[in-house]
Design an enzyme around this catalytic site. Structure first.
Site, PDB file in Angstrom:
ATOM      1  N   ARG A  88      25.229  62.580  66.691  1.00 40.45           N
ATOM      2  CA  ARG A  88      26.499  62.097  66.159  1.00 40.45           C
ATOM      3  C   ARG A  88      26.619  60.586  66.197  1.00 40.45           C
ATOM      4  O   ARG A  88      27.641  60.045  65.758  1.00 40.45           O
ATOM      5  CB  ARG A  88      27.639  62.687  66.976  1.00 40.45           C
ATOM      6  CG  ARG A  88      28.196  63.961  66.372  1.00 40.45           C
ATOM      7  CD  ARG A  88      29.294  64.441  67.296  1.00 40.45           C
ATOM      8  NE  ARG A  88      30.382  65.057  66.599  1.00 40.45           N
ATOM      9  CZ  ARG A  88      30.439  66.364  66.336  1.00 40.45           C
ATOM     10  NH1 ARG A  88      29.447  67.147  66.649  1.00 40.45           N
ATOM     11  NH2 ARG A  88      31.499  66.858  65.747  1.00 40.45           N
ATOM     12  N   ARG A 127      42.024  75.469  58.366  1.00 34.86           N
ATOM     13  CA  ARG A 127      41.414  76.046  59.563  1.00 34.86           C
ATOM     14  C   ARG A 127      42.364  75.952  60.761  1.00 34.86           C
ATOM     15  O   ARG A 127      42.411  76.849  61.605  1.00 34.86           O
ATOM     16  CB  ARG A 127      40.100  75.310  59.880  1.00 34.86           C
ATOM     17  CG  ARG A 127      39.308  75.991  60.964  1.00 34.86           C
ATOM     18  CD  ARG A 127      37.927  75.411  61.095  1.00 34.86           C
ATOM     19  NE  ARG A 127      37.914  74.215  61.893  1.00 34.86           N
ATOM     20  CZ  ARG A 127      36.838  73.463  62.111  1.00 34.86           C
ATOM     21  NH1 ARG A 127      35.694  73.783  61.545  1.00 34.86           N
ATOM     22  NH2 ARG A 127      36.896  72.396  62.856  1.00 34.86           N
ATOM     23  N   ARG A 133      42.463  75.809  66.549  1.00 39.72           N
ATOM     24  CA  ARG A 133      41.618  75.024  67.451  1.00 39.72           C
ATOM     25  C   ARG A 133      42.372  73.777  67.873  1.00 39.72           C
ATOM     26  O   ARG A 133      42.979  73.107  67.033  1.00 39.72           O
ATOM     27  CB  ARG A 133      40.328  74.641  66.702  1.00 39.72           C
ATOM     28  CG  ARG A 133      39.075  74.959  67.474  1.00 39.72           C
ATOM     29  CD  ARG A 133      37.853  74.743  66.639  1.00 39.72           C
ATOM     30  NE  ARG A 133      37.430  73.349  66.609  1.00 39.72           N
ATOM     31  CZ  ARG A 133      36.275  72.953  66.078  1.00 39.72           C
ATOM     32  NH1 ARG A 133      35.455  73.840  65.545  1.00 39.72           N
ATOM     33  NH2 ARG A 133      35.954  71.688  66.078  1.00 39.72           N
ATOM     34  N   ARG A 144      38.770  62.495  64.370  1.00 44.20           N
ATOM     35  CA  ARG A 144      37.402  63.001  64.183  1.00 44.20           C
ATOM     36  C   ARG A 144      36.777  62.466  62.905  1.00 44.20           C
ATOM     37  O   ARG A 144      35.589  62.147  62.868  1.00 44.20           O
ATOM     38  CB  ARG A 144      37.404  64.534  64.173  1.00 44.20           C
ATOM     39  CG  ARG A 144      37.476  65.114  65.581  1.00 44.20           C
ATOM     40  CD  ARG A 144      38.047  66.495  65.590  1.00 44.20           C
ATOM     41  NE  ARG A 144      37.192  67.459  64.938  1.00 44.20           N
ATOM     42  CZ  ARG A 144      37.648  68.547  64.325  1.00 44.20           C
ATOM     43  NH1 ARG A 144      38.924  68.773  64.242  1.00 44.20           N
ATOM     44  NH2 ARG A 144      36.801  69.384  63.786  1.00 44.20           N
TER      45      ARG A 144
HETATM   46  P1  ADP Z   1      33.337  69.450  64.127  1.00 43.93           P
HETATM   47  O1  ADP Z   1      32.010  69.183  63.494  1.00 43.93           O
HETATM   48  O2  ADP Z   1      34.203  70.344  63.299  1.00 43.93           O
HETATM   49  O3  ADP Z   1      34.044  68.220  64.596  1.00 43.93           O
HETATM   50  P2  ADP Z   1      32.051  70.497  66.560  1.00 43.93           P
HETATM   51  O4  ADP Z   1      32.216  71.897  67.014  1.00 43.93           O
HETATM   52  O5  ADP Z   1      30.700  70.078  66.100  1.00 43.93           O
HETATM   53  O6  ADP Z   1      33.154  70.317  65.430  1.00 43.93           O
HETATM   54  O7  ADP Z   1      32.494  69.482  67.714  1.00 43.93           O
HETATM   55  C1  ADP Z   1      33.750  69.575  68.370  1.00 43.93           C
HETATM   56  C2  ADP Z   1      33.896  68.438  69.397  1.00 43.93           C
HETATM   57  O8  ADP Z   1      32.875  68.568  70.405  1.00 43.93           O
HETATM   58  C3  ADP Z   1      33.709  67.028  68.851  1.00 43.93           C
HETATM   59  O9  ADP Z   1      34.872  66.514  68.236  1.00 43.93           O
HETATM   60  C4  ADP Z   1      33.301  66.274  70.124  1.00 43.93           C
HETATM   61  O10 ADP Z   1      34.416  66.009  70.937  1.00 43.93           O
HETATM   62  C5  ADP Z   1      32.421  67.277  70.848  1.00 43.93           C
HETATM   63  N1  ADP Z   1      31.001  67.119  70.476  1.00 43.93           N
HETATM   64  C6  ADP Z   1      30.228  68.018  69.788  1.00 43.93           C
HETATM   65  N2  ADP Z   1      28.979  67.550  69.622  1.00 43.93           N
HETATM   66  C7  ADP Z   1      28.946  66.330  70.200  1.00 43.93           C
HETATM   67  C8  ADP Z   1      27.956  65.324  70.357  1.00 43.93           C
HETATM   68  N3  ADP Z   1      26.732  65.474  69.830  1.00 43.93           N
HETATM   69  N4  ADP Z   1      28.283  64.190  71.022  1.00 43.93           N
HETATM   70  C9  ADP Z   1      29.513  64.017  71.527  1.00 43.93           C
HETATM   71  N5  ADP Z   1      30.505  64.905  71.424  1.00 43.93           N
HETATM   72  C10 ADP Z   1      30.240  66.058  70.763  1.00 43.93           C
END
Ligand code: ADP
Length: 192
Positions: A88, A127, A133, A144
Site C-alpha cells: 500500500r 457497501r 463496515r 481511505r
Molecule cells: P479496502 O481496500 O477496501 O480499503 P482492506 O480490507 O484492504 O480494504 O483494508 C482495510 C484497512 O486495513 C485499511 O484501511 C488499513 O487500515 C488496513 N490495512 C490493510 N492492508 C494494509 C496494509 N498493507 N498496510 C497498512 N494497513 C493496511
C-alpha cells in the site's frame, strides 16, 4: 502464479481475488482480512490496529509486514498466491520484493483495477449500507481514498517501472472484469 492485486478501496479487489483464487487454485491473502481477524480475536496486534483501521488510515508497516511474513511462510503458497491489500506504499513494495526474494518466490505480475473516484464513492456508500463496515463511514471513506491517492498510487508506477504491471478496466460487470484480468495472465502467443 504469484499475483499482486492493486486498486483503490471499492475497486472490486476482494471480489476478483476470490475468483482468482478459484481459477488459479492458490490462496487468497488479504492483509485487510488478516487485520480484521486479529481485531476480532483481540490479539495485541489487533488492539494496536483497531483505531487506525476504523479511521481509514494505514496500520504501521512493521505490524503488517510481520503478519504477512507469517502468512507467506505458512507452507501453502508453493503454487503461488493472490495478494490483496498489500503493498500500500512504496516502503511496503520494497519490503515485499525483499521478503519474496529471500523466499525465492518473486511477484510474477501486479494487476491494477482501474475505477474512477466518483464510482468508487458510490460503490463504497452502497457497501456501507449493506455491510456496515466501520471504515465505510463517509469520513473514513474519504480518508481511505486520500491515502490511496497519496501513498498507494505510486506503487502502481513501481510495478510499471519494473515491467510487472497489467492495467485492467475495473468498470463493468464482475464477470467482464474477471475475464479482462484472465486475458492479461494468458501467455502472449509467439509471433512467427
Ligand atoms: P479496502 O481496500 O477496501 O480499503 P482492506 O480490507 O484492504 O480494504 O483494508 C482495510 C484497512 O486495513 C485499511 O484501511 C488499513 O487500515 C488496513 N490495512 C490493510 N492492508 C494494509 C496494509 N498493507 N498496510 C497498512 N494497513 C493496511
Amino acid at each position: 502464479m504469484r499475483l499482486v492485486l492493486l486498486g483503490a478501496p471499492g475497486s472490486g479487489k476482494g471480489t476478483q481475488a476470490t475468483r482468482l483464487r478459484e481459477h488459479l487454485q492458490v490462496p487468497h491473502i488479504s492483509t485487510g482480512d488478516l487485520l480484521r481477524a486479529a481485531v476480532k480475536a483481540g490479539t495485541e496486534l489487533g488492539r494496536q490496529a483497531k483505531a487506525v483501521m476504523e479511521s481509514g488510515g494505514l496500520v504501521s508497516d512493521d505490524i503488517v509486514l510481520g503478519m504477512l511474513e507469517e502468512r507467506l511462510t505458512a507452507g501453502d503458497t508453493g503454487n503461488g498466491f493472490v495478494l490483496d491489500g498489500y503493498p500500500r506504499n512504496l516502503a511496503q513494495a520494497n519490503a515485499l520484493d525483499a521478503l519474496l526474494g529471500r523466499l525465492g518466490q518473486p511477484v510474477d505480475i501486479a494487476v491494477q483495477l482501474d475505477v474512477d473516484t466518483e464510482l468508487l464513492i458510490t460503490r463504497l456508500a452502497g457497501r456501507a449500507q449493506a455491510e456496515g463496515r466501520a471504515d465505510d463511514s463517509p469520513e473514513a471513506v474519504r480518508h481511505r481514498l486520500g491515502v490511496y491517492n497519496d501513498a498507494t498510487a505510486p506503487v502502481v508506477d513501481f510495478y510499471r517501472n519494473t515491467g510487472r504491471l497489467a492495467c485492467v478496466d475495473g468498470v463493468g460487470g464482475m464477470d467482464d472484469v474477471f475475464l479482462r484480468i484472465i486475458a492479461t495472465l494468458a501467455p502472449t502467443p509467439e509471433i512467427g
